[in-house]
Enzyme design. Structure first.
Site, PDB file in Angstrom:
ATOM      1  N   GLU A  39      45.451  22.159  -1.761  1.00 20.06           N
ATOM      2  CA  GLU A  39      44.650  22.259  -2.981  1.00 20.06           C
ATOM      3  C   GLU A  39      45.150  21.322  -4.082  1.00 20.06           C
ATOM      4  OE1 GLU A  39      44.587  26.207  -4.719  1.00 20.06           O
ATOM      5  OE2 GLU A  39      42.869  25.687  -5.979  1.00 20.06           O
ATOM      6  N   GLU A  58      37.849  32.525  -7.275  1.00 19.16           N
ATOM      7  CA  GLU A  58      39.196  32.599  -7.837  1.00 19.16           C
ATOM      8  C   GLU A  58      39.021  32.447  -9.345  1.00 19.16           C
ATOM      9  OE1 GLU A  58      43.396  30.676  -6.603  1.00 19.16           O
ATOM     10  OE2 GLU A  58      42.066  29.365  -7.726  1.00 19.16           O
TER      11      GLU A  58
HETATM   12 MN   LIG Z   1      42.309  27.453  -6.721  1.00 14.06          MN
END
Ligand SMILES: [Mn+2]
Length: 273
Positions: free
Chosen positions: A154, A248
């Site tokens: 990420e 998220e």
């Molecule tokens: Mn994230």
């Protein structure tokens, strides 16, 4: 088909983080199932904290899949990163993530490397630090492949890492690796800070994207910030993305409301065409 997911965190040390659900896991799963989510993304203290058979039974009961497992606890609780100058600590980081990969793989869920990527620390050489990251991703990418799942890397915004902040820089780095088994996480909150154009970046790096974090410009549920979601959703659909879009986001104004806002947004953008 694009699938929806919602985050559930069970790590007390990161309680102020962007996780929709905080209640006990069973309650969170019941709520996610009732709202029609396809899956949950789980943040646990480690790979040993949950009984896989109990989790399997609960997932089945609520008709949910495990979308992904987060590894952030390795950093928050144990201070481990893949770019620690101490080789012993890098080794520990690799074994922590390795165990999470195996745990997730039992459910066909990939592990996500976010904060455990670390940073180029003051006084350290960037190239050397990136070689440590590459070494970790090679080992872990292969490990994930042997267990039949991808590994997810990420790119984070500049306030969280100085390694890679955009999809393109992350994609270029992944292309320099031998392993082909590491995919990118397109987190719409980080992208809102770092990308020139979120939709264009998704289109240009589409083949590398293996997971998406669904959060608005202020990291609240999609719909509660100013991200222009139409073009972003079109881009996600036009790369034929078939993975999870996982919320998220902060539990604002509260977990239930954030979950409801999220599933409405998901249906609006990904189920009506
Ligand atoms: Mn994230």
């Amino acid at each position: 088909m694009i699938k929806s997911a919602v985050t559930v965190a069970l790590v007390p040390q990161i309680k102020s983080g962007p996780w929709i659900f905080w209640e006990n896991l069973r309650q969170a799963m019941a709520k996610a199932g009732n709202l029609g989510f396809d899956g949950i993304e789980l943040f646990t203290p480690d790979a040993q904290g949950l009984d896989p058979e109990e989790l399997e039974a609960a997932l089945q009961m609520h008709d949910l899949k495990l979308a992904a497992v987060g590894t952030g606890a390795g950093k928050v609780i144990h201070g481990l990163t893949l770019t620690d100058p101490d080789p012993e600590n890098r080794k520990k980081a690799i074994s922590f993530i390795s165990a999470m990969i195996s745990f997730g793989a039992r459910f066909d869920a990939p592990a996500i490397i976010g904060s455990m990527q670390g940073n180029v620390l003051v006084g350290n050489d960037r190239e050397l630090t990136l070689s440590w990251l590459a070494e970790g991703l090679e080992i872990l990418g292969e490990k994930a492949e042997s267990e039949g799942v991808f590994l997810i890397y990420e790119p984070l915004n500049r306030y969280e890492t100085n390694l890679f902040n955009t999809l393109k820089s992350g994609a270029d780095f992944l292309e320099s690796l031998t392993t082909q088994n590491v995919k990118l996480l397109a987190d719409l909150f980080h992208m809102n800070i770092e990308e020139e154009d979120i939709a264009r970046s998704i289109l240009e790096n589409g083949k590398h994207i293996g997971h998406i974090h669904f959060a608005d410009s202020n990291r609240r549920a999609i719909g509660l910030g100013h991200t222009e979601m139409e073009s972003v959703a079109e881009a996600i659909k036009s790369i034929n993305y078939g993975g999870f879009i996982s919320a998220e986001a902060f539990p604002y104004p509260d977990p239930d409301a954030a979950a409801i806002e999220t599933i409405h947004a998901f249906k609006k953008y990904f189920r009506n065409s």
